[in-house]
Write a protein that holds these residues in place. Sequence first.
Motif, short mmCIF file in Angstrom:
data_model
loop_
_atom_site.label_atom_id
_atom_site.label_comp_id
_atom_site.label_asym_id
_atom_site.label_seq_id
_atom_site.Cartn_x
_atom_site.Cartn_y
_atom_site.Cartn_z
N MET A 155 3.00 14.74 -16.74
CA MET A 155 2.84 16.21 -16.88
C MET A 155 2.69 16.35 -18.37
N ALA A 156 3.60 15.66 -19.14
CA ALA A 156 3.60 15.83 -20.50
C ALA A 156 2.37 15.36 -21.19
N GLN A 157 2.00 13.95 -20.74
CA GLN A 157 0.57 13.32 -21.36
C GLN A 157 -0.56 14.00 -21.14
N PHE A 158 -0.81 14.51 -20.14
CA PHE A 158 -2.11 15.06 -19.57
C PHE A 158 -1.83 16.61 -19.55
N LYS A 159 -0.88 17.32 -19.63
CA LYS A 159 -0.65 18.74 -19.66
C LYS A 159 -1.17 19.20 -18.23
N LEU A 160 -0.58 18.40 -17.30
CA LEU A 160 -0.56 18.60 -15.89
C LEU A 160 0.28 19.73 -15.23
N SER A 161 -0.31 20.46 -14.30
CA SER A 161 0.60 21.45 -13.60
C SER A 161 1.43 20.55 -12.47
N GLU A 162 2.53 21.41 -11.87
CA GLU A 162 3.34 20.52 -10.84
C GLU A 162 2.19 19.92 -9.81
N GLU A 163 1.39 21.29 -9.28
CA GLU A 163 0.55 20.97 -8.38
C GLU A 163 -0.36 19.77 -8.55
N VAL A 164 -1.08 19.73 -9.82
CA VAL A 164 -1.93 18.55 -10.15
C VAL A 164 -1.01 17.21 -10.23
N ALA A 165 -0.14 17.42 -10.67
CA ALA A 165 0.78 15.97 -10.79
C ALA A 165 1.11 15.44 -9.19
N ALA A 166 1.18 16.63 -8.19
CA ALA A 166 1.43 16.01 -6.98
C ALA A 166 0.09 15.33 -6.36
N LEU A 167 -1.07 15.72 -6.83
CA LEU A 167 -2.26 14.98 -6.37
C LEU A 167 -2.32 13.51 -6.60
N THR A 168 -1.74 13.12 -7.86
CA THR A 168 -1.54 11.57 -7.53
C THR A 168 -0.94 10.79 -6.39
N ALA A 225 0.79 -1.41 0.12
CA ALA A 225 -0.17 -0.06 -0.03
C ALA A 225 0.86 1.21 0.02
N THR A 226 2.00 1.36 0.99
CA THR A 226 2.72 2.55 0.89
C THR A 226 3.46 2.71 -0.26
N PHE A 227 4.00 1.63 -0.87
CA PHE A 227 4.85 1.71 -2.21
C PHE A 227 4.03 2.23 -3.06
N ALA A 228 2.93 1.87 -3.32
CA ALA A 228 1.87 2.46 -4.35
C ALA A 228 1.63 3.78 -4.18
N SER A 229 1.77 4.10 -2.99
CA SER A 229 1.36 5.81 -2.82
C SER A 229 2.40 6.70 -3.34
N SER A 230 3.76 6.52 -3.46
CA SER A 230 4.49 7.24 -3.78
C SER A 230 5.09 7.10 -5.11
N ALA A 231 5.07 5.71 -5.67
CA ALA A 231 5.53 5.45 -6.91
C ALA A 231 5.36 6.37 -7.99
N PRO A 232 4.16 6.73 -8.13
CA PRO A 232 3.78 7.90 -9.31
C PRO A 232 4.80 9.16 -9.38
N SER A 233 5.28 9.27 -8.39
CA SER A 233 6.27 10.44 -8.40
C SER A 233 7.60 10.27 -9.48
N GLY A 234 7.78 8.91 -9.54
CA GLY A 234 8.94 8.56 -10.55
C GLY A 234 8.30 8.88 -11.90
N ILE A 235 7.03 8.96 -12.27
CA ILE A 235 6.89 9.15 -13.77
C ILE A 235 6.13 10.59 -13.74
N ALA A 236 6.28 11.44 -12.78
CA ALA A 236 5.60 12.71 -12.66
C ALA A 236 5.71 13.58 -14.03
N THR A 237 6.93 13.54 -14.61
CA THR A 237 7.21 14.18 -15.86
C THR A 237 6.37 13.62 -16.85
N GLN A 238 6.37 12.32 -16.99
CA GLN A 238 5.66 11.82 -18.07
C GLN A 238 3.90 11.99 -18.01
#
Length: 502
Positions: free
Chosen positions: A58-71, A43-56
């Motif tokens: 942001m590029a895929q969905f045109k996200l701001s840094e704040e919205v990317a952090a919401l993941t 459970a905790t591994f899944a909580s932070s893993a998307p931070s590693g693909i944050a740039t992808q």
Amino acid sequence: MAQDNIDPYLVQFAPDDKENPKNWSRRRRWYLTYFAGLLGFNATFASSAPSGIATQLMAQFKLSEEVAALTISLFVAGYCVGPLFWGPLSEQVGQLSSWNKIFLTRVIFLVTFPVYVCFQVGCALSKNTASIIVFRLLGGLFAAAPLTNSGALISDIWDAKTRGKALALFTLAPFVGPALGPLVGGYIAQSGTPWPWLFWVLTIFAAVCFVLIYFTLPETYAPIVLLHRAKQLRLETGDERYHAPLELVQQKQLHKRLEDSLARPFKILICEPMLIAVTAYMSFVYGCVYLLFEAYPVVFTGGHTFSARYFATFRTQIVFIFALGDLGLTYLPLVAGSILGVFGYLLIFHPQYEAAMDRHKAGLVSPEIRLNLAMSGAPLFAITFFWFGWTSYPSISYWAPMMAGALMGLSSIWIFVRTFFHFCIDVYLIAAASALAANTVFRSAAGAVFPLFASQMYTALDPRWASTLLGCIACMMIPIPIVLKRYGPTLRARSRFAPALV
């Protein structure tokens, strides 16, 4: 089986009853302990893993840094609701006659994990921002089940004297899982693998855990085990007078039981100064762990240019973005420090606690003995921020701020888990589940909120002064375990929820 002097038909465990979960073989109980730790790590591994693909993302969905952090934040926000639902449900459902034939511990895991797997699939197949955000929130809600109920599983199978050792493994999950998540996610992004594969990896991991739950997880909740034994005796003997203690509990409607269970944690929190202080400290520590996922990129890519490269155009400007594979390595000292913290507890403090229990065979050990470790960990936790902040200059080797993570892992374990977690259990005993539920809600909220402002704070104030601010707040909290150590017995004597020692 039955206590003749009380009720000859009341089904109970004999002292050496092999069906009592606390009397199972040590090999079986240690397997279940490791398995509970694996579920919490999942459970905790899944909580932070998307931070590693944050740039992808942001590029895929045109996200701001704040919205990317919401993941990350919304997944952790799911932990706020889950403990109030899955914990009370696991306690209340078993007392409803229509559910009496269901294995209680198993059913919570067997219901929540498949849904959790489905939401991971939903994230992998997401085509827009709304879907991935919603699936992450719902995934966190169902991921809270292993975090809430795995600890109860361990309490079901170990006695008080040995439980500390068993919980040492399980309680690594809130720190090791989030620290390793960015490492795996970062290397998936750096390898050029499409971002959905991170969620496919999480799906496979969760599915494997579900299979293990189905085939290897027995019922561990003693009242339910006795309930099944009573039913079996009635079936074998034809005597309907055999009954389990759980069947003597006065029946209430489900909505009334859930209402009482959901309200009780907050009633206890409002009335208990000890719980307020502990919750505030644990929330700050937990929030700071998740804050690192936004602070580390500022320090190690802005100052030390870890795997830096131009990756995408965002808001019509060229943005300096990094591949998080190498950056994920900076979290490893946090993992190492957490492991050292557990070994320090097992080698130094736990033997002292066992000796104290041997000296108090006629009664209970004072809960305040648990605070000794926090009194050592609190100053170290504050030092961590000054160390991390003032060694973050580009002219200083990146090893200096990295190794501050080791001290944070060690001090966090000593404060968060090895002290206050057990302190709450020892103080409130039968009300511990409600006390920990309230604590979990607020510390999960901190874990969800802190990443939302971390990047802006570290950019606006620069890493030195942002870390100094956090260090000063940590210094203000150093007296908390000292005050609780001094005035704990007085506060417990006045408490409506803390039973008196005998």
